[in-house]
Design an enzyme around this catalytic site. Structure first.
Site, short mmCIF file in Angstrom:
data_model
loop_
_atom_site.label_atom_id
_atom_site.label_comp_id
_atom_site.label_asym_id
_atom_site.label_seq_id
_atom_site.Cartn_x
_atom_site.Cartn_y
_atom_site.Cartn_z
N SER A 142 0.86 -1.19 0.03
CA SER A 142 -0.03 0.02 0.07
C SER A 142 0.95 1.11 -0.04
CB SER A 142 -0.82 0.01 1.23
OG SER A 142 -1.40 1.29 1.43
N TYR A 155 -3.32 -0.18 10.52
CA TYR A 155 -3.15 -0.59 9.08
C TYR A 155 -1.83 -0.37 8.49
CZ TYR A 155 -4.39 -0.76 3.99
OH TYR A 155 -4.35 -1.07 2.62
#
Length: 251
Positions: A142, A155
């Site tokens: 990501s 996250y």
């Protein structure tokens, strides 16, 4: 050689978390590049629906957060159907809460879904790839592998771990003929980001923050996936490829 470098004919690709969003887009792209595709998820009904939309694909329902179930499913598929030449570790989840209020159970769930799944599927598939002396593993990282944003610290931690686990996979397994890399998407219009896409203030911020000036489209990740799945990336290992409209390149 030309486009033959990117031809996946005769290869089989397992894409985890591929009933929707990025996973389904990557599965479709790999199929169009010639690969036989195996869809994975926990919900077999959703998988069957995705399979009907893609046509002529395998469905392999198992929970990637369960190490034993993952190994049993992959070992069984290899024995009954044939080798998995490409693994795309795409399964993942998000939970948005300020860090000081972040629930411990949500933190543990993020760890299992975003990191343990990569280890579980990666190890199970790599054991077969090592025996064959070849294989491609692509982990979906990501923009949060490199950057943090308020409200998603756990996250961010998991995606940082995916980046480093990718480097570790390459370090351990390159000698066996495996290429292990990651794709790090920026902000894409997916079900996982639906709350942000629907937030006019966030979308306006993102358009100003991203040099490309817009959300990404999931189809724009396909080229990177095909490259890392193909002979074109035969000496690329341990790399994190950012596909983010330039967001990590600018202040």
């Amino acid at each position: 050689m030309g486009t033959q470098l990117f031809d996946l004919t005769g290869r089989r690709a397992l894409v985890t978390g591929s009933s929707q969003g990025i996973g389904r887009a990557l599965a479709r792209g790999l199929k169009e590049a010639g690969a036989a595709v195996v869809l994975n998820g926990r919900d077999e009904t959703k998988l069957r629906k995705a399979a009907d939309a893609l046509g002529d694909v395998h469905v392999l329902a198992f929970d990637v957060t369960d190490h034993a179930a993952t190994r049993a499913a992959i070992d069984g598929f290899e024995a009954e159907v044939g080798p998995i030449d490409i693994l795309v570790n795409n399964a993942g989840m998000q939970h948005r809460t300020p860090l000081e209020d972040f629930p411990a159970d949500a933190f543990e769930r993020l760890l299992r879904t975003n990191i343990s799944s990569v280890f579980n599927a990666g190890q199970a598939v790599a054991r077969h790839m090592i025996a064959r002396g070849a294989g491609k593993i692509i982990n979906i990282a990501s923009v949060q592998t490199a950057l943090a944003r308020p409200g998603i610290a756990p996250y961010t931690a998991t995606k940082g771990a995916v980046g480093n686990l990718t480097k570790g996979m390459a370090t351990d397994w390159a000698k066996y003929g495996l290429q292990c890399n990651a794709i790090a998407p920026g902000y894409f219009d997916t079900p996982l980001n639906a709350a942000l896409v629907d937030d006019p203030a966030f979308s306006a911020w993102l358009e100003k923050r991203t040099p490309a000036g817009r959300w990404g489209k999931v189809e724009e990740l396909v080229g990177a996936c095909i490259f890392l799945s193909s002979a074109a990336s035969s000496f690329v290992n341990g790399h994190v490829l950012y596909v983010d409209g330039g967001i990590t390149a600018s202040l």
